[in-house]
Design a protein around this motif. Structure first.
Motif, mmCIF file in Angstrom:
data_model
loop_
_atom_site.group_PDB
_atom_site.id
_atom_site.type_symbol
_atom_site.label_atom_id
_atom_site.label_comp_id
_atom_site.label_asym_id
_atom_site.label_seq_id
_atom_site.Cartn_x
_atom_site.Cartn_y
_atom_site.Cartn_z
ATOM 1 N N ILE A 120 0.849 -1.204 0.000
ATOM 2 C CA ILE A 120 0.000 0.000 0.000
ATOM 3 C C ILE A 120 0.880 1.247 0.000
ATOM 4 O O ILE A 120 0.672 2.180 -0.778
ATOM 5 C CB ILE A 120 -0.960 -0.038 1.221
ATOM 6 C CG1 ILE A 120 -2.022 -1.119 1.008
ATOM 7 C CG2 ILE A 120 -1.602 1.328 1.467
ATOM 8 C CD1 ILE A 120 -2.822 -1.477 2.256
ATOM 9 N N SER A 121 1.905 1.256 0.869
ATOM 10 C CA SER A 121 2.822 2.420 0.916
ATOM 11 C C SER A 121 3.499 2.631 -0.422
ATOM 12 O O SER A 121 3.600 3.762 -0.903
ATOM 13 C CB SER A 121 3.921 2.200 1.952
ATOM 14 O OG SER A 121 3.397 2.180 3.220
ATOM 15 N N ALA A 122 3.966 1.530 -1.022
ATOM 16 C CA ALA A 122 4.681 1.647 -2.303
ATOM 17 C C ALA A 122 3.753 2.205 -3.370
ATOM 18 O O ALA A 122 4.161 3.077 -4.165
ATOM 19 C CB ALA A 122 5.230 0.281 -2.722
ATOM 20 N N ALA A 123 2.514 1.738 -3.390
ATOM 21 C CA ALA A 123 1.570 2.230 -4.397
ATOM 22 C C ALA A 123 1.300 3.721 -4.182
ATOM 23 O O ALA A 123 1.250 4.493 -5.149
ATOM 24 C CB ALA A 123 0.260 1.427 -4.343
ATOM 25 N N CYS A 124 1.162 4.132 -2.927
ATOM 26 C CA CYS A 124 0.920 5.561 -2.643
ATOM 27 C C CYS A 124 2.107 6.399 -3.118
ATOM 28 O O CYS A 124 1.942 7.434 -3.751
ATOM 29 C CB CYS A 124 0.728 5.798 -1.145
ATOM 30 S SG CYS A 124 -0.821 5.191 -0.497
ATOM 31 N N GLU A 125 3.316 5.920 -2.805
ATOM 32 C CA GLU A 125 4.516 6.680 -3.181
ATOM 33 C C GLU A 125 4.662 6.798 -4.681
ATOM 34 O O GLU A 125 5.017 7.847 -5.211
ATOM 35 C CB GLU A 125 5.759 5.967 -2.640
ATOM 36 C CG GLU A 125 6.171 6.454 -1.282
ATOM 37 C CD GLU A 125 7.449 5.764 -0.853
ATOM 38 O OE1 GLU A 125 8.513 6.057 -1.443
ATOM 39 O OE2 GLU A 125 7.374 4.911 0.040
ATOM 40 N N ALA A 126 4.377 5.682 -5.378
ATOM 41 C CA ALA A 126 4.597 5.678 -6.825
ATOM 42 C C ALA A 126 3.600 6.574 -7.553
ATOM 43 O O ALA A 126 3.944 7.200 -8.556
ATOM 44 C CB ALA A 126 4.514 4.236 -7.343
ATOM 45 N N SER A 127 2.368 6.637 -7.058
ATOM 46 C CA SER A 127 1.333 7.305 -7.859
ATOM 47 C C SER A 127 0.825 8.603 -7.247
ATOM 48 O O SER A 127 0.036 9.304 -7.866
ATOM 49 C CB SER A 127 0.147 6.356 -7.996
ATOM 50 O OG SER A 127 -0.429 6.181 -6.703
ATOM 51 N N GLY A 128 1.244 8.880 -5.990
ATOM 52 C CA GLY A 128 0.670 10.059 -5.320
ATOM 53 C C GLY A 128 -0.715 9.784 -4.769
ATOM 54 O O GLY A 128 -1.431 10.696 -4.370
ATOM 55 N N GLY A 129 -1.096 8.520 -4.744
ATOM 56 C CA GLY A 129 -2.395 8.157 -4.161
ATOM 57 C C GLY A 129 -2.369 8.351 -2.648
ATOM 58 O O GLY A 129 -1.303 8.502 -2.040
ATOM 59 N N ASP A 130 -3.531 8.379 -2.067
ATOM 60 C CA ASP A 130 -3.621 8.625 -0.619
ATOM 61 C C ASP A 130 -4.424 7.490 0.001
ATOM 62 O O ASP A 130 -5.294 6.893 -0.651
ATOM 63 C CB ASP A 130 -4.318 9.977 -0.393
ATOM 64 C CG ASP A 130 -4.005 10.548 0.984
ATOM 65 O OD1 ASP A 130 -3.292 9.899 1.767
ATOM 66 O OD2 ASP A 130 -4.491 11.656 1.262
#
Ligand code: HSE
Length: 442
Positions: A120-130
């Motif tokens: 989840i953290s990696a996906a947030c970091e990669a895409s700017g998702g929250d």
């Protein structure tokens, strides 16, 4: 992404069970109130569920219902995706797919967050998702907001939580009615406080998932939730609860974590806490969390840890936070797991064997001369000091309960001592052990 049309923002809801239904209802009933506070109207644009019957009572506008969650995830006009399917299966794919598109995901899914925190953290970091997950811990209570925001300047020293309403209801019933565990569980199921399959709750895993999130947020460390020591409530008897009360304690399923600087203590088990500890008066299916920080000292949150509208309240709180952030163009505003990614450390979990605490031990022993000295002799050999002794009843035949409260001792020592004592010919059954958390006595 053009997702603000005027002052309205669109939300897609995936999973319309009890909490999902509550979220849809609360968004509808609080529409004007929220708009008057936030300046944004939250528009429930799509609701996905595989079963159309679940949404029948919601009076959704035509075109809002879909049986395909990907319709929400792929819709560029929906920036906020609410996942309320639960579990670690398909929910994970939907959450990661939405985050990978830079969307904000709101969830109540503690099992998913505990297991897939890194992804989840990696996906947030990669895409700017929250990623917002307030409803995952303590239902309506702002536990996560407290840890991520209100207490941002505090070094958190420890957290003690009653985080499972099912267990708290069962323990309350055993305490107040003197009924055995199985009967209390059946009552909880009848009243809808326990699932048809209550395993995750009564064996303590639901509490472990929640504790793992608290540890990550409080201490900025990655813990593997599977390594957290867990013991559920299935062995607790009315006799132990009665004797605990005679010593001035109540039994609660407690999530405990302590920051030792170079390692983290984290455990979930039935725990005796003194009557003057606020958590001891948390009854029925309620939850409470005590957070101890260097600036705040002790802070206690209390509230409903489950249920349609209390949980929906936390989810809608996150939706509104997300809407505010998107409106201001500052999402993600706060790292999902509270710390900047480069500040997250891998602190080891303190092995359970090294934990030191006080213990309640109930032996079932023959009522003969010399029995106490045999038990005390073994405890002494393991450097376990007895604080008080209590023998219930008097029988010339058959075993009697002998209860000892110890001073602080190491878990490894008490376990070895109990194993040895279990082998004595005067001991009738496996001893019962309950850990004590009593700051007055340490
Ligand atoms: N099953 C949980 C409880 C609520 O009994 O508290 C959801 O985590």
């Amino acid at each position: 992404m053009d997702n603000l049309s005027g002052n309205s923002i669109s939300v897609g809801l995936i999973g319309c069970g009890i909490v999902g239904t509550g979220v849809a209802k609360l968004l509808a009933q609080s529409r004007e109130l929220v708009a008057s506070r936030v300046g944004i109207t939250i528009n429930l644009a799509k609701v996905a569920d595989i079963n159309p019957d679940t949404v029948a009572a919601l009076d959704l506008a035509p075109g809002v219902y879909t049986n395909d969650a990907m319709e929400i995830i792929n819709d560029p006009s929906i920036p906020i995706v609410v996942e309320l399917i639960g579990g670690q299966g398909i929910a994970k794919d939907f959450v990661l797919a939405a985050l990978n598109q830079g969307k904000t995901v709101v969830t109540a899914n503690k099992a998913l967050v505990a297991a897939y925190r890194d992804e989840i953290s990696a996906a947030c970091e990669a895409s700017g998702g929250d990623f917002l997950f307030e409803a995952s811990v303590g239902g309506c209570m702002p536990v996560i907001k407290s840890l991520r925001e209100s207490l941002v300047s505090n070094r958190v020293d420890s957290i003690f939580g009653i985080l499972n309403g099912t267990c708290n209801y069962i323990l309350t019933q055993i305490t107040q009615e003197g009924i055995p565990f199985k009967e209390a569980l059946a009552q909880a199921q009848e009243l809808g406080f326990a699932e048809a399959d209550p395993t995750l709750d009564i064996e303590g895993m639901d509490t472990v998932h929640k504790l793992a999130l608290c540890v990550a947020l409080a201490f900025g460390t990655r813990v593997n939730y599977k390594e957290i020591y867990v013991d559920g409530i299935t062995r607790i008897t009315p006799l132990d609860i009665t004797i605990a009360a005679e010593f001035g304690y109540r039994v609660k399923l407690l999530a405990i974590t302590k920051n030792h600087g170079d390692c983290v203590e984290a455990r979930v088990h039935p725990t005796m806490i003194p009557f003057d500890n606020l958590l001891s008066s948390v009854g029925r299916n309620m939850n409470a969390v005590k957070i101890v920080g260097d600036a705040v000292g002790e802070m206690v949150l209390y509230g409903a840890g489950a249920g349609m509208m209390p949980t929906a309240s936390a989810v809608v709180g996150d939706i509104v936070d997300a809407a505010r952030n998107i409106k201001l163009g500052c999402h993600p505003r706060i790292p999902a797991f509270s710390y900047q990614p480069q500040a997250i450390r891998d602190l080891p979990l303190m092995p359970m064997d090294e934990v030191s605490t006080r213990y309640y031990v109930r032996f079932s022993a023959l009522d003969r001369p010399g029995v106490l000295s045999k038990i005390a002799g073994v405890l002494a050999r393991y450097s376990i000091s007895i604080a008080s002794v209590h023998q219930k009843g008097r029988h010339t035949e058959g075993p009697v309960p002998i209860v000892m409260l110890t001073h602080e001792a190491r878990e490894a020592d008490i376990q070895k001592a109990l194993e040895e004592i279990s082998g004595l010919d005067v001991i009738a059954e496996k001893p019962m052990l309950i850990r004590i958390e009593d700051q007055n006595q340490e």
